[in-house]
Design a protein around this motif. Structure first.
Motif, short mmCIF file in Angstrom:
data_model
loop_
_atom_site.label_atom_id
_atom_site.label_comp_id
_atom_site.label_asym_id
_atom_site.label_seq_id
_atom_site.Cartn_x
_atom_site.Cartn_y
_atom_site.Cartn_z
N ASN A 29 14.95 -8.72 10.80
CA ASN A 29 14.71 -7.17 10.41
C ASN A 29 13.45 -6.82 10.81
O ASN A 29 12.60 -6.84 10.05
CB ASN A 29 14.97 -7.22 8.84
N ALA A 30 13.42 -6.03 11.80
CA ALA A 30 12.12 -5.22 12.38
C ALA A 30 11.42 -4.21 11.35
O ALA A 30 10.42 -4.31 11.29
CB ALA A 30 12.53 -4.65 13.67
N GLN A 31 12.18 -3.43 10.66
CA GLN A 31 11.66 -2.44 9.65
C GLN A 31 11.03 -3.12 8.36
O GLN A 31 9.82 -2.92 8.00
CB GLN A 31 12.83 -1.57 8.99
N LEU A 32 11.46 -4.41 8.02
CA LEU A 32 11.14 -5.27 7.01
C LEU A 32 9.75 -5.67 7.44
O LEU A 32 8.61 -5.77 6.65
CB LEU A 32 12.19 -6.45 6.66
N ARG A 33 9.50 -6.27 8.58
CA ARG A 33 8.31 -6.76 9.08
C ARG A 33 7.21 -5.65 9.21
O ARG A 33 6.16 -5.96 9.00
CB ARG A 33 8.56 -7.60 10.39
N ARG A 34 7.72 -4.52 9.67
CA ARG A 34 6.71 -3.47 9.92
C ARG A 34 6.14 -2.95 8.39
O ARG A 34 4.97 -2.88 8.31
CB ARG A 34 7.28 -2.08 10.66
N ASN A 35 7.23 -2.83 7.74
CA ASN A 35 6.71 -2.50 5.90
C ASN A 35 5.69 -3.37 5.45
O ASN A 35 4.55 -3.15 4.72
CB ASN A 35 7.88 -2.38 5.10
N ILE A 36 6.24 -4.70 5.71
CA ILE A 36 5.16 -6.00 4.99
C ILE A 36 3.83 -5.93 5.56
O ILE A 36 2.83 -5.99 5.08
CB ILE A 36 5.95 -7.24 4.76
N GLY A 37 3.96 -5.97 6.93
CA GLY A 37 2.96 -6.22 7.61
C GLY A 37 1.78 -5.01 7.49
O GLY A 37 0.75 -5.46 7.24
N HIS A 38 2.31 -3.63 7.42
CA HIS A 38 1.49 -2.65 7.23
C HIS A 38 0.65 -2.86 5.78
O HIS A 38 -0.60 -2.62 5.70
CB HIS A 38 2.00 -1.37 7.48
N ALA A 39 1.53 -3.30 4.82
CA ALA A 39 0.94 -3.08 3.52
C ALA A 39 -0.14 -4.52 3.30
O ALA A 39 -1.14 -4.15 2.68
CB ALA A 39 2.27 -3.34 2.57
N THR A 40 0.25 -5.43 3.74
CA THR A 40 -0.67 -6.88 3.73
C THR A 40 -1.84 -6.63 4.31
O THR A 40 -2.76 -7.00 3.94
CB THR A 40 0.24 -8.20 4.18
N HIS A 41 -1.86 -5.74 5.56
CA HIS A 41 -3.08 -5.61 6.13
C HIS A 41 -3.96 -4.89 5.42
O HIS A 41 -5.21 -5.04 5.27
CB HIS A 41 -2.71 -5.05 7.79
N THR A 42 -3.41 -3.65 4.97
CA THR A 42 -4.26 -2.62 4.17
C THR A 42 -4.80 -3.50 2.97
O THR A 42 -6.02 -3.19 2.45
CB THR A 42 -3.25 -1.48 3.82
N ILE A 43 -3.90 -4.09 2.26
CA ILE A 43 -4.32 -4.63 0.87
C ILE A 43 -5.36 -5.85 1.10
O ILE A 43 -6.51 -5.87 0.45
CB ILE A 43 -3.19 -5.37 0.04
N ARG A 44 -5.19 -6.67 2.48
CA ARG A 44 -6.24 -7.68 2.67
C ARG A 44 -7.64 -7.03 2.80
O ARG A 44 -8.62 -7.58 2.64
CB ARG A 44 -5.90 -8.25 3.98
N ALA A 45 -7.28 -5.97 3.54
CA ALA A 45 -8.88 -5.29 4.41
C ALA A 45 -9.53 -4.78 2.91
O ALA A 45 -10.73 -4.84 2.78
CB ALA A 45 -8.50 -4.28 5.17
N LYS A 46 -8.85 -4.32 2.20
CA LYS A 46 -9.53 -3.64 0.84
C LYS A 46 -9.99 -4.59 0.22
O LYS A 46 -10.98 -4.54 -0.45
CB LYS A 46 -8.29 -2.88 -0.18
N ARG A 47 -9.24 -5.91 -0.05
CA ARG A 47 -9.83 -6.96 -1.02
C ARG A 47 -11.03 -7.46 -0.37
O ARG A 47 -12.07 -7.96 -1.19
CB ARG A 47 -8.81 -8.02 -0.82
N LEU A 48 -11.28 -7.77 0.65
CA LEU A 48 -12.36 -8.16 1.20
C LEU A 48 -13.71 -7.37 1.29
O LEU A 48 -14.56 -7.94 0.79
CB LEU A 48 -12.15 -8.52 2.96
N ALA A 49 -13.44 -6.11 1.36
CA ALA A 49 -14.60 -5.33 0.81
C ALA A 49 -14.93 -5.49 -0.56
O ALA A 49 -16.08 -5.36 -0.93
CB ALA A 49 -13.95 -3.85 1.30
N ALA A 50 -13.87 -5.44 -1.35
CA ALA A 50 -14.37 -5.68 -2.87
C ALA A 50 -14.95 -6.82 -3.10
O ALA A 50 -16.00 -6.88 -4.08
CB ALA A 50 -12.75 -5.35 -3.77
N VAL A 51 -14.50 -7.95 -2.44
CA VAL A 51 -15.03 -9.40 -2.73
C VAL A 51 -16.48 -9.45 -2.37
O VAL A 51 -17.48 -9.89 -2.94
CB VAL A 51 -14.14 -10.26 -2.32
N SER A 52 -16.87 -8.72 -1.23
CA SER A 52 -18.21 -8.98 -0.38
C SER A 52 -19.16 -8.08 -1.56
O SER A 52 -20.19 -8.54 -1.30
CB SER A 52 -17.87 -8.13 0.92
N GLU A 53 -18.70 -7.24 -2.35
CA GLU A 53 -19.76 -6.80 -3.31
C GLU A 53 -20.32 -7.61 -4.13
O GLU A 53 -21.34 -7.22 -4.96
CB GLU A 53 -18.94 -5.38 -3.70
#
Length: 490
Positions: A29-53
């Motif tokens: 399911n290519a659409q499923l992978r795109r949806n989840i990949g985009h969301a997890t990448h976004t959350i991951r980047a934001k979390r790293l920034a929040a933790v680094s503070e």
């Protein structure tokens, strides 16, 4: 107080098919992978920034882990203390050995109020016991008020993420669901604000008329009898304050000893889950207050396999989980398969260790038996976990239990994995045999498909290809390249 023993486990903890088979379908399911990949990448980047503070992040993780270890060591004592303090402040405590008992208790409490519907705060515990399905069968309508949970409910779907249950849906899909399931919503676009406002208008009527609310709890404080729910939308605050009756379902592991312990977890949880310094809505309540908020409060303490997990000195660390979902957002397996492939309300790395233990998986024919193998053991989940749960070590522990169980079924005879490892050890113990094995592996090129992968091999190699593809062997091995470029005498 009696909570020992777990006669049965019901609800959404066991899927219909093993993870390898479900994952193979999800990968198509290519659409499923795109949806989840985009969301997890976004959350991951934001979390790293929040933790680094947070300069003392590692110290906070260690403290959170220590508190959870203390809870596991004193769980019966702390639960009795919680029961005493909730009761002293006007609440009623109910003990549920399993999901079936919890559902019966909740249904009876709702019927006593004379209502036929309830509003719900997002709750993993109620999903675990299949409460919505049980209430529907009993003629009681349960309305999810969390936006993502509402999307899942209206879409007749299942959650696929601990924090963002509808992570597998994109905006266009959500617009379609709302248009179909919300009569009178009018013309909707896929603009997030338009969709959120449509959901707000749909739920507002429920908030103002509901007599009963059902919630989960992120934490229960033994010292004071205080319950806490953290959320980001305000729907929880509405559910926890407007209805006359509040029923809270809490897994027995969610308890913490003192009110000051909340200081640690209120820093760890928002940064790890929503990548925020502070949670937007933190609701706490202690018993009943005349004229203010619900005038009837019931706390259902849920075992449902947790004392079984507690008995395993290695596996019990899974009960430290604070349901932040950080491990899902960094897991390469989850990112590619999504949460539905796990077949459980708890997906991702934490689900791979928690679900099999809660259901007491022993047989290879149980779909949950494959979950401990749904990992590359890369260790990213441990690095992300705010309470330092060593998920990779628990995965290995559960895999060993599964192998021992299967060996016991065979009467101690070696299985395919044992034979494969013995064969590999024999081949690798001598240079000549290893060289011959390399040449033999070259024949695998004949078995590869157009995608240059080997997807199926005969037993015992099928034990591997049942869950993993093998890359096509190279045309030339390193030894062959070396001899061709440097000569055999080099």
């Amino acid at each position: 107080m009696t909570f020992l023993g777990t006669p049965g486990v019901v609800g959404n903890l066991r899927g219909d098919v093993p993870f390898p088979r479900a994952a193979r379908t999800a990968l198509d399911n290519a659409q499923l992978r795109r949806n989840i990949g985009h969301a997890t990448h976004t959350i991951r980047a934001k979390r790293l920034a929040a933790v680094s503070e947070c300069d003392d992040w590692e110290e906070l993780r260690a403290t959170g882990s220590a508190v959870k270890q203390d809870v596991m060591a004193r769980l019966p004592e702390l639960l009795e203390q919680l029961e005493h303090n909730v009761t002293a402040r006007g609440g009623v405590v109910h003990w549920a050995r399993d999901g079936a008992e919890a559902n019966r208790i909740i249904t009876a409490l709702i019927r006593e109020t004379g209502t036929g519907e309830v509003v719900k705060v997002k709750s993993m515990a109620t999903q675990e016991i299949g409460l919505n399905e049980h209430l529907e069968a009993e003629g009681i309508a349960a309305f999810e008020t969390d936006l993502a949970e509402l999307i899942v409910q209206l879409g007749h779907d299942k959650p696929s993420h601990i924090l963002v249950p509808a992570i597998h849906r994109n905006r266009a899909e959500i617009r379609e669901i709302f248009t179909r399931e919300m009569p009178g919503a009018g013309e909707l676009t896929d603009d997030p604000r338009v969709l959120a406002m449509a959901a707000r208008a749909h739920l507002r009527r429920k908030f103002l008329t509901a007599k009963v609310a059902v919630s989960g709890a992120n934490f229960g404080v033994a010292e004071t009898g205080t319950l806490a729910v953290v959320e980001s939308e305000g729907n929880g605050r509405m559910c926890l304050t407007l209805p006359q009756t509040l029923i809270t379902v809490m897994g027995i592991e969610k308890i913490i000893p003192t009110f000051t312990d909340l200081e640690v977890f209120m820093q760890l949880l928002p940064r790890s889950s929503t990548a925020e310094r502070m949670n937007p809505y933190t609701s706490m309540w202690t018993g009943v207050h005349p004229g203010d908020g619900p005038q009837s409060f019931h706390l259902v303490l849920l075992d449902n396999g947790r004392t079984r997990v507690l008995a395993d000195e290695v596996g019990r660390a899974a009960l430290h989980c604070i349901r932040c979902s950080a491990c899902l957002n960094v897991c390469p397996v989850y990112e590619r398969t999504g949460g539905h492939a796990y077949g459980s309300v708890y997906p991702g790395p934490i689900g791979a260790i928690l679900s099999p233990q809660l259901t007491g998986t022993t047989g290879h024919d149980d779909p949950n038996a494959s979950l401990p193998y749904a990992s590359s053991l890369c260790g990213a989940c441990f690095d992300a976990c705010p309470v330092r749960i060593d998920i990779p070590s628990i995965l290995v522990h559960l895999r060993a239990q599964q192998v021992d169980s299967e060996r016991g079924v065979r009467g101690g005879l070696p299985g395919g994995q044992d034979l494969a490892m013995k064969a590999a050890g024999w081949a690798m113990s001598a240079p000549g045999r290893f060289a011959l094995a390399e040449k033999a592996l070259g024949a695998g090129r004949l078995l590869a498909g157009k995608d240059h992968r080997i997807a199926a091999l005969p037993w015992p190699a099928s034990k591997w290809t049942a869950s993993r593809d093998i890359p096509e062997p190279p045309k030339e091995t390193f030894r062959q390249w070396w001899e061709r470029t440097h000569g055999s005498d080099s």
